[in-house]
Design a protein around this motif. Sequence first.
Motif, PDB file in Angstrom:
ATOM      1  N   LEU A 192       3.143  10.839  -3.851  1.00  0.00           N
ATOM      2  CA  LEU A 192       2.882   9.660  -4.680  1.00  0.00           C
ATOM      3  C   LEU A 192       1.402   9.294  -4.816  1.00  0.00           C
ATOM      4  O   LEU A 192       1.054   8.429  -5.614  1.00  0.00           O
ATOM      5  CB  LEU A 192       3.620   8.449  -4.105  1.00  0.00           C
ATOM      6  CG  LEU A 192       5.137   8.518  -4.136  1.00  0.00           C
ATOM      7  CD1 LEU A 192       5.728   7.316  -3.416  1.00  0.00           C
ATOM      8  CD2 LEU A 192       5.656   8.615  -5.556  1.00  0.00           C
ATOM      9  N   ALA A 193       0.544   9.952  -4.060  1.00  0.00           N
ATOM     10  CA  ALA A 193      -0.879   9.583  -4.057  1.00  0.00           C
ATOM     11  C   ALA A 193      -1.518   9.772  -5.422  1.00  0.00           C
ATOM     12  O   ALA A 193      -1.197  10.692  -6.154  1.00  0.00           O
ATOM     13  CB  ALA A 193      -1.622  10.411  -3.020  1.00  0.00           C
TER      14      ALA A 193
ATOM     15  N   ALA B 131       3.905  10.198   1.000  1.00  0.00           N
ATOM     16  CA  ALA B 131       2.593   9.683   0.604  1.00  0.00           C
ATOM     17  C   ALA B 131       1.828  10.702  -0.230  1.00  0.00           C
ATOM     18  O   ALA B 131       1.200  10.354  -1.241  1.00  0.00           O
ATOM     19  CB  ALA B 131       1.789   9.291   1.835  1.00  0.00           C
TER      20      ALA B 131
ATOM     21  N   SER C 119       0.853  -1.189   0.000  1.00  0.00           N
ATOM     22  CA  SER C 119       0.000   0.000   0.000  1.00  0.00           C
ATOM     23  C   SER C 119       0.891   1.241   0.000  1.00  0.00           C
ATOM     24  O   SER C 119       2.086   1.158   0.293  1.00  0.00           O
ATOM     25  CB  SER C 119      -0.898   0.022   1.238  1.00  0.00           C
ATOM     26  OG  SER C 119      -0.131   0.253   2.406  1.00  0.00           O
ATOM     27  N   LEU C 120       0.261   2.363  -0.300  1.00  0.00           N
ATOM     28  CA  LEU C 120       0.995   3.618  -0.284  1.00  0.00           C
ATOM     29  C   LEU C 120       1.512   3.917   1.122  1.00  0.00           C
ATOM     30  O   LEU C 120       2.646   4.383   1.293  1.00  0.00           O
ATOM     31  CB  LEU C 120       0.105   4.761  -0.784  1.00  0.00           C
ATOM     32  CG  LEU C 120       0.743   6.141  -0.833  1.00  0.00           C
ATOM     33  CD1 LEU C 120       2.005   6.126  -1.699  1.00  0.00           C
ATOM     34  CD2 LEU C 120      -0.257   7.162  -1.365  1.00  0.00           C
TER      35      LEU C 120
ATOM     36  N   GLY D  44       4.832  -0.324  -7.093  1.00  0.00           N
ATOM     37  CA  GLY D  44       3.645   0.328  -6.545  1.00  0.00           C
ATOM     38  C   GLY D  44       2.693   0.795  -7.627  1.00  0.00           C
ATOM     39  O   GLY D  44       1.469   0.745  -7.463  1.00  0.00           O
ATOM     40  N   GLN D  45       3.239   1.249  -8.736  1.00  0.00           N
ATOM     41  CA  GLN D  45       2.390   1.628  -9.874  1.00  0.00           C
ATOM     42  C   GLN D  45       1.687   0.401 -10.437  1.00  0.00           C
ATOM     43  O   GLN D  45       0.496   0.439 -10.738  1.00  0.00           O
ATOM     44  CB  GLN D  45       3.225   2.314 -10.962  1.00  0.00           C
ATOM     45  CG  GLN D  45       3.675   3.702 -10.574  1.00  0.00           C
ATOM     46  CD  GLN D  45       4.648   4.299 -11.573  1.00  0.00           C
ATOM     47  OE1 GLN D  45       5.478   3.598 -12.154  1.00  0.00           O
ATOM     48  NE2 GLN D  45       4.560   5.617 -11.759  1.00  0.00           N
TER      49      GLN D  45
ATOM     50  N   PHE E   8      -1.249   1.598  -6.482  1.00  0.00           N
ATOM     51  CA  PHE E   8      -1.361   2.553  -5.377  1.00  0.00           C
ATOM     52  C   PHE E   8      -0.422   3.742  -5.487  1.00  0.00           C
ATOM     53  O   PHE E   8      -0.416   4.610  -4.621  1.00  0.00           O
ATOM     54  CB  PHE E   8      -1.208   1.857  -4.014  1.00  0.00           C
ATOM     55  CG  PHE E   8       0.132   1.226  -3.748  1.00  0.00           C
ATOM     56  CD1 PHE E   8       1.212   1.983  -3.328  1.00  0.00           C
ATOM     57  CD2 PHE E   8       0.288  -0.147  -3.885  1.00  0.00           C
ATOM     58  CE1 PHE E   8       2.434   1.390  -3.056  1.00  0.00           C
ATOM     59  CE2 PHE E   8       1.508  -0.742  -3.619  1.00  0.00           C
ATOM     60  CZ  PHE E   8       2.582   0.029  -3.209  1.00  0.00           C
ATOM     61  N   ILE E   9       0.376   3.821  -6.539  1.00  0.00           N
ATOM     62  CA  ILE E   9       1.226   4.981  -6.790  1.00  0.00           C
ATOM     63  C   ILE E   9       0.820   5.604  -8.111  1.00  0.00           C
ATOM     64  O   ILE E   9       0.561   4.905  -9.094  1.00  0.00           O
ATOM     65  CB  ILE E   9       2.721   4.590  -6.799  1.00  0.00           C
ATOM     66  CG1 ILE E   9       3.148   4.215  -5.370  1.00  0.00           C
ATOM     67  CG2 ILE E   9       3.591   5.721  -7.340  1.00  0.00           C
ATOM     68  CD1 ILE E   9       4.600   3.824  -5.218  1.00  0.00           C
TER      69      ILE E   9
END
Length: 192
Positions: free
Chosen positions: A186-187, A183, A75-76, A133-134, A138-139
């Motif tokens: 990157l959100a 966070a 998760s982020l 993450g991408q 979540f990114i």
Amino acid sequence: MAGTSGQTEASVLDAALDEVLAHGIRRTTASDIARRAGVSRQTLYRYWPDVQALLAALVTRELFAVVPRGGSAGSLDEFAAGMVETADRIRALPLVDRLRETDPELFSRYILERLGTSQRGIHREIAARVEKGQDAGFIRPGHPDRLAAMLLLIAQSAIQSAPLVAEWLAPEDWRRELRCAVAGYLAIRDEG
């Protein structure tokens, strides 16, 4: 024989760390390191072309020792927590404190003038994690190298400048605010 070579190299780097912690980089010489390691100066030069290269290898070793490799966050929030934990570990390294105290021009060189091996390696690790993450969704979109470069700048600035803002950011506040910065950067934004 390779084990002996690796042991000698580690012994020399350990001796270099002890010398730098005791005297700072500018006052650490090849003779001091060799004496502390129990080897000749010629032995040092079998591994490194000069003291600058040896000390660069030392900094790289110390930084990489606290940077986690591989793995991925789910998760982020986990990603940001991992970035903050790593930044906090780097911030707590005795070598970082000593360099800040005795060799601030070295810090400024790696902040203002050039990227070192450590920074390049950390950037690669961050970029790989950003890409994971991408892929996990979540990114936010963006080239992983670019996002990682900004994260490197954010973390590096937070680590280097933390003592300047200590009156406003106690260590727990520093960690919380850095986590929010990572966070937030990157959100995934809802553009609707």
